[in-house]
Design a protein around this motif. Structure first.
Motif, mmCIF file in Angstrom:
data_model
loop_
_atom_site.group_PDB
_atom_site.id
_atom_site.type_symbol
_atom_site.label_atom_id
_atom_site.label_comp_id
_atom_site.label_asym_id
_atom_site.label_seq_id
_atom_site.Cartn_x
_atom_site.Cartn_y
_atom_site.Cartn_z
ATOM 1 N N ARG A 31 2.370 -0.320 -25.608
ATOM 2 C CA ARG A 31 2.598 1.006 -25.009
ATOM 3 C C ARG A 31 4.079 1.359 -24.979
ATOM 4 O O ARG A 31 4.448 2.524 -25.071
ATOM 5 N N GLU A 32 4.917 0.352 -24.881
ATOM 6 C CA GLU A 32 6.366 0.564 -24.872
ATOM 7 C C GLU A 32 6.913 0.803 -26.284
ATOM 8 O O GLU A 32 8.092 1.108 -26.441
ATOM 9 N N GLY A 33 6.074 0.630 -27.300
ATOM 10 C CA GLY A 33 6.478 0.893 -28.671
ATOM 11 C C GLY A 33 7.074 -0.285 -29.415
ATOM 12 O O GLY A 33 7.518 -0.134 -30.551
ATOM 13 N N LEU A 34 7.061 -1.478 -28.808
ATOM 14 C CA LEU A 34 7.635 -2.645 -29.460
ATOM 15 C C LEU A 34 6.666 -3.297 -30.443
ATOM 16 O O LEU A 34 7.079 -4.034 -31.334
ATOM 17 N N LEU A 35 5.380 -3.051 -30.257
ATOM 18 C CA LEU A 35 4.342 -3.578 -31.138
ATOM 19 C C LEU A 35 3.326 -2.479 -31.411
ATOM 20 O O LEU A 35 3.211 -1.529 -30.641
ATOM 21 N N THR A 36 2.609 -2.645 -32.511
ATOM 22 C CA THR A 36 1.469 -1.774 -32.787
ATOM 23 C C THR A 36 0.255 -2.667 -33.020
ATOM 24 O O THR A 36 0.378 -3.781 -33.528
ATOM 25 N N ARG A 37 -0.893 -2.166 -32.650
ATOM 26 C CA ARG A 37 -2.128 -2.945 -32.837
ATOM 27 C C ARG A 37 -2.612 -2.792 -34.265
ATOM 28 O O ARG A 37 -2.704 -1.684 -34.791
ATOM 29 N N ASP A 38 -2.915 -3.921 -34.885
ATOM 30 C CA ASP A 38 -3.427 -3.961 -36.251
ATOM 31 C C ASP A 38 -4.927 -4.204 -36.173
ATOM 32 O O ASP A 38 -5.368 -5.298 -35.846
ATOM 33 N N ASP A 39 -5.708 -3.176 -36.460
ATOM 34 C CA ASP A 39 -7.162 -3.276 -36.372
ATOM 35 C C ASP A 39 -7.821 -3.571 -37.719
ATOM 36 O O ASP A 39 -9.017 -3.330 -37.876
ATOM 37 N N SER A 40 -7.073 -4.106 -38.669
ATOM 38 C CA SER A 40 -7.639 -4.342 -39.993
ATOM 39 C C SER A 40 -8.711 -5.438 -39.991
ATOM 40 O O SER A 40 -9.580 -5.451 -40.841
ATOM 41 N N ARG B 95 5.057 -5.827 -35.161
ATOM 42 C CA ARG B 95 6.162 -4.907 -34.929
ATOM 43 C C ARG B 95 5.993 -3.717 -35.859
ATOM 44 O O ARG B 95 5.585 -3.873 -37.017
ATOM 45 N N PRO B 96 6.306 -2.527 -35.383
ATOM 46 C CA PRO B 96 6.178 -1.345 -36.239
ATOM 47 C C PRO B 96 7.110 -1.442 -37.439
ATOM 48 O O PRO B 96 8.191 -2.041 -37.356
ATOM 49 N N LYS B 97 6.682 -0.890 -38.544
ATOM 50 C CA LYS B 97 7.540 -0.904 -39.742
ATOM 51 C C LYS B 97 8.839 -0.180 -39.413
ATOM 52 O O LYS B 97 8.836 0.858 -38.758
ATOM 53 N N GLY B 98 9.936 -0.756 -39.850
ATOM 54 C CA GLY B 98 11.242 -0.166 -39.597
ATOM 55 C C GLY B 98 11.802 -0.470 -38.222
ATOM 56 O O GLY B 98 12.859 0.017 -37.854
#
Length: 75
Positions: A51-60, A69-72
């Motif tokens: 939620r803080e934007g440091l990670l994104t959930r990968d649902d693959s 971690r988000p790209k970039g």
């Protein structure tokens, strides 16, 4: 949520590349001497950091909850 526990997780996410799973977080906490033995605690902490934007959930993979971690994202 423990501020100290989340701080440890935020620092580790910034320093260590690769996927983040509840098991990886539980191992991190154990190595740091942080009492957080339950998977739900790690899951909630990962959700908070996402939620803080440091990670994104990968649902693959529908059988596994993975955060990355988000790209970039800055290292």
């Amino acid at each position: 949520m423990s501020t100290a526990r989340l701080s440890v997780l935020r620092t580790a996410v910034a320093q260590r590349p690769g996927p983040w799973t509840t098991q990886k977080v539980r191992r991190l906490y154990a190595a740091q001497g942080i009492p957080a033995p339950f998977r739900g605690t790690a899951r909630r902490d990962l959700d908070q950091v996402a939620r803080e934007g440091l990670l994104t959930r990968d649902d693959s993979d529908p059988n596994r909850r993975v955060f990355r971690r988000p790209k970039g994202a800055a290292r």
